[in-house]
Design a protein around this motif. Structure first.
Motif, PDB file in Angstrom:
ATOM      1  N   THR A  28      -2.736  11.956  -0.480  1.00  9.71           N
ATOM      2  CA  THR A  28      -4.126  11.420   0.004  1.00  9.71           C
ATOM      3  C   THR A  28      -5.077  12.251   0.800  1.00  9.71           C
ATOM      4  O   THR A  28      -6.053  12.831   0.692  1.00  9.71           O
ATOM      5  CB  THR A  28      -4.380   9.810  -0.178  1.00  9.71           C
ATOM      6  OG1 THR A  28      -3.599   8.974  -0.983  1.00  9.71           O
ATOM      7  CG2 THR A  28      -5.762   9.466  -0.001  1.00  9.71           C
ATOM      8  N   PHE A  77      -6.963   0.272  -4.249  1.00 11.55           N
ATOM      9  CA  PHE A  77      -7.571   0.706  -3.385  1.00 11.55           C
ATOM     10  C   PHE A  77      -8.196   2.192  -3.608  1.00 11.55           C
ATOM     11  O   PHE A  77      -9.073   2.523  -2.602  1.00 11.55           O
ATOM     12  CB  PHE A  77      -6.248   1.298  -2.332  1.00 11.55           C
ATOM     13  CG  PHE A  77      -5.470  -0.040  -1.774  1.00 11.55           C
ATOM     14  CD1 PHE A  77      -6.047  -1.091  -1.026  1.00 11.55           C
ATOM     15  CD2 PHE A  77      -3.929  -0.023  -2.231  1.00 11.55           C
ATOM     16  CE1 PHE A  77      -5.180  -2.313  -0.849  1.00 11.55           C
ATOM     17  CE2 PHE A  77      -3.369  -1.223  -1.639  1.00 11.55           C
ATOM     18  CZ  PHE A  77      -3.842  -2.040  -1.153  1.00 11.55           C
ATOM     19  N   GLY A 107       4.213   6.872  -0.170  1.00  4.95           N
ATOM     20  CA  GLY A 107       3.396   6.168  -0.432  1.00  4.95           C
ATOM     21  C   GLY A 107       2.345   5.941   0.967  1.00  4.95           C
ATOM     22  O   GLY A 107       1.426   5.416   1.209  1.00  4.95           O
ATOM     23  N   ARG A 149      -0.144   3.051  -8.144  1.00  2.42           N
ATOM     24  CA  ARG A 149      -0.697   4.530  -8.209  1.00  2.42           C
ATOM     25  C   ARG A 149      -0.943   4.987  -9.738  1.00  2.42           C
ATOM     26  O   ARG A 149       0.197   4.869 -10.356  1.00  2.42           O
ATOM     27  CB  ARG A 149       0.217   5.460  -7.444  1.00  2.42           C
ATOM     28  CG  ARG A 149       0.075   6.734  -7.471  1.00  2.42           C
ATOM     29  CD  ARG A 149       0.320   7.853  -6.642  1.00  2.42           C
ATOM     30  NE  ARG A 149       1.926   7.615  -6.597  1.00  2.42           N
ATOM     31  CZ  ARG A 149       2.597   8.034  -5.462  1.00  2.42           C
ATOM     32  NH1 ARG A 149       2.180   8.918  -4.515  1.00  2.42           N
ATOM     33  NH2 ARG A 149       3.976   8.095  -5.532  1.00  2.42           N
ATOM     34  N   ASN A 180      -1.380   2.507   8.297  1.00  2.00           N
ATOM     35  CA  ASN A 180      -1.291   1.424   7.875  1.00  2.00           C
ATOM     36  C   ASN A 180      -2.945   0.928   8.003  1.00  2.00           C
ATOM     37  O   ASN A 180      -2.857  -0.333   8.672  1.00  2.00           O
ATOM     38  CB  ASN A 180      -0.117   0.455   8.231  1.00  2.00           C
ATOM     39  CG  ASN A 180      -0.209  -1.145   7.807  1.00  2.00           C
ATOM     40  OD1 ASN A 180      -0.788  -1.120   6.540  1.00  2.00           O
ATOM     41  ND2 ASN A 180       0.374  -2.000   8.395  1.00  2.00           N
ATOM     42  N   GLU A 223       3.535  -2.149  -2.930  1.00  2.00           N
ATOM     43  CA  GLU A 223       1.933  -2.066  -3.628  1.00  2.00           C
ATOM     44  C   GLU A 223       1.373  -0.958  -3.648  1.00  2.00           C
ATOM     45  O   GLU A 223       0.789  -0.522  -4.738  1.00  2.00           O
ATOM     46  CB  GLU A 223       1.084  -3.118  -2.709  1.00  2.00           C
ATOM     47  CG  GLU A 223      -0.011  -3.425  -3.576  1.00  2.00           C
ATOM     48  CD  GLU A 223      -1.163  -4.462  -2.703  1.00  2.00           C
ATOM     49  OE1 GLU A 223      -0.823  -4.513  -1.263  1.00  2.00           O
ATOM     50  OE2 GLU A 223      -1.850  -5.279  -3.124  1.00  2.00           O
ATOM     51  N   ARG A 224       1.526   0.137  -2.735  1.00  2.00           N
ATOM     52  CA  ARG A 224       0.690   1.208  -2.784  1.00  2.00           C
ATOM     53  C   ARG A 224       1.251   1.964  -3.945  1.00  2.00           C
ATOM     54  O   ARG A 224       0.794   2.693  -4.712  1.00  2.00           O
ATOM     55  CB  ARG A 224       0.806   2.090  -1.614  1.00  2.00           C
ATOM     56  CG  ARG A 224      -0.062   1.492  -0.373  1.00  2.00           C
ATOM     57  CD  ARG A 224      -0.127   2.553   0.616  1.00  2.00           C
ATOM     58  NE  ARG A 224      -0.583   2.026   1.754  1.00  2.00           N
ATOM     59  CZ  ARG A 224      -0.905   2.926   2.971  1.00  2.00           C
ATOM     60  NH1 ARG A 224      -0.499   4.069   2.798  1.00  2.00           N
ATOM     61  NH2 ARG A 224      -1.420   2.258   3.977  1.00  2.00           N
ATOM     62  N   HIS A 283      -5.555   4.416  -7.097  1.00  2.00           N
ATOM     63  CA  HIS A 283      -4.885   3.066  -6.842  1.00  2.00           C
ATOM     64  C   HIS A 283      -5.621   2.134  -7.618  1.00  2.00           C
ATOM     65  O   HIS A 283      -6.778   2.169  -7.329  1.00  2.00           O
ATOM     66  CB  HIS A 283      -4.592   3.038  -5.465  1.00  2.00           C
ATOM     67  CG  HIS A 283      -3.594   2.016  -5.328  1.00  2.00           C
ATOM     68  ND1 HIS A 283      -3.961   0.516  -5.429  1.00  2.00           N
ATOM     69  CD2 HIS A 283      -2.035   1.814  -4.976  1.00  2.00           C
ATOM     70  CE1 HIS A 283      -3.011  -0.252  -5.240  1.00  2.00           C
ATOM     71  NE2 HIS A 283      -1.983   0.490  -4.872  1.00  2.00           N
ATOM     72  N   GLY A 327       0.526   8.174   2.249  1.00  2.00           N
ATOM     73  CA  GLY A 327      -0.937   8.889   2.223  1.00  2.00           C
ATOM     74  C   GLY A 327      -0.863  10.491   2.213  1.00  2.00           C
ATOM     75  O   GLY A 327      -1.945  11.002   2.548  1.00  2.00           O
TER      76      GLY A 327
END
Ligand code: AP5
Ligand code: ZN
Length: 228
Positions: A15, A141, A10, A127, A210, A122-123, A138, A12
């Motif tokens: 991403t 997000f 999570g 997803r 973060n 949460e991430r 997400h 990133g």
């Protein structure tokens, strides 16, 4: 140019990886994506990896080292590559050094995406992924353009569609709070210690992951300055 994108589940990696890929014009190799494809195709490797992956445990070193050593021999890797999710144990890190050394190469950069465990649930639980391309979304997000939220406040799965292809998005089997606990345990127990292997080489950079995705990207750009 061999870069390792390092960080917890999570953080990133999936991403930011494609953006680095676009900038440096070298492929991003995600062992997680490759293993998920093998599971989907039910290859021999996929069948062997499936149970461990679903529970959040690591797949054996032998399997992932085999996958990576085959993949980096392909033509598109000849000017370098970005590793996402590999190496994850000291055995894998040493195997990588050996593979590279046989061509007179070595790891050139380790970018660590630093983020506290507390924000990862949460991430991970929000997803949705497009399996074919590995693109991740997400619910909060980075929602897909088509997303509609039902009366229960949850996204309607029928509206979770990949922006680029119009194909359906899915959730990962290991993206549950329970599997995440196991994944984080593996990360802190087996993976974080390998940073010590790279630190003496002076090639590690730590980025604050973060913060919003664009801010993370800005810091990665800073960390990669001088890398062409
Ligand atoms: P793998 O696929 O590598 O999973 P992971 O390491 O747990 O990492 P994730 O894919 O969950 O996180 P990510 O950093 O890519 O996050 P993303 O960018 O998608 O491995 C899966 C499994 O395969 C392992 O558990 C293991 O079983 C096996 N495996 C793989 N490699 C192995 C190896 N080398 N050895 C042994 N076993 C191996 O982001 C997550 C979510 O957050 C997304 O929804 C995204 O939109 C969102 N997001 C991203 N950045 C931000 C931000 N800055 N702010 C807010 N939201 C954000
Ligand atoms: Zn990923």
């Amino acid at each position: 140019n061999v870069m390792i994108l390092f960080g917890p589940p999570g953080a990133g990696k999936g991403t930011q990886g494609p953006k680095i890929e676009g900038m440096l014009n070298i492929p991003q190799l995600s062992t997680g994506d490759m293993l998920r494809a093998a599971v989907k195709a039910q290859t021999e490797v996929g069948k062997r990896a499936q149970a461990a992956m679903n529970s959040g445990a690591l797949v054996t070193d032998e399997i992932v080292i085999g996958i990576i050593s085959d993949r980096i021999k392909e033509d598109d890797c000849k000017f370098g590559f970005i590793l996402d999710g590999f190496p994850r144990t000291l055995v894998q890190a040493k195997a990588l050094d050996k593979m590279l050394a046989s061509n007179g190469e070595s790891v050139t950069k380790v970018v660590e995406l630093n983020v506290p465990d507390s924000v990862l649930e949460e991430r991970i639980c929000g997803r949705w992924i497009h399996k074919a391309s590995g693109a991740s979304y997400h619910v909060k997000f980075k929602p897909p353009k088509t997303m509609k939220v039902g009366p229960d406040g949850k996204p309607d799965p029928e509206t979770m569609i990949d922006d680029a292809t119009g194909e359906k998005l899915e959730q990962r089997r290991d993206d549950t709070a329970t599997a995440l606990v196991k994944r984080l345990k593996e990360y802190h127990g087996s993976t974080v210690p390998i940073l010590k292997h790279y630190e003496p080489k002076g090639i590690t950079e730590t980025v604050n992951a973060n913060q919003a995705m664009d801010g993370v990207w800005g810091e990665i750009l800073g960390a990669l300055k001088g890398t062409k």
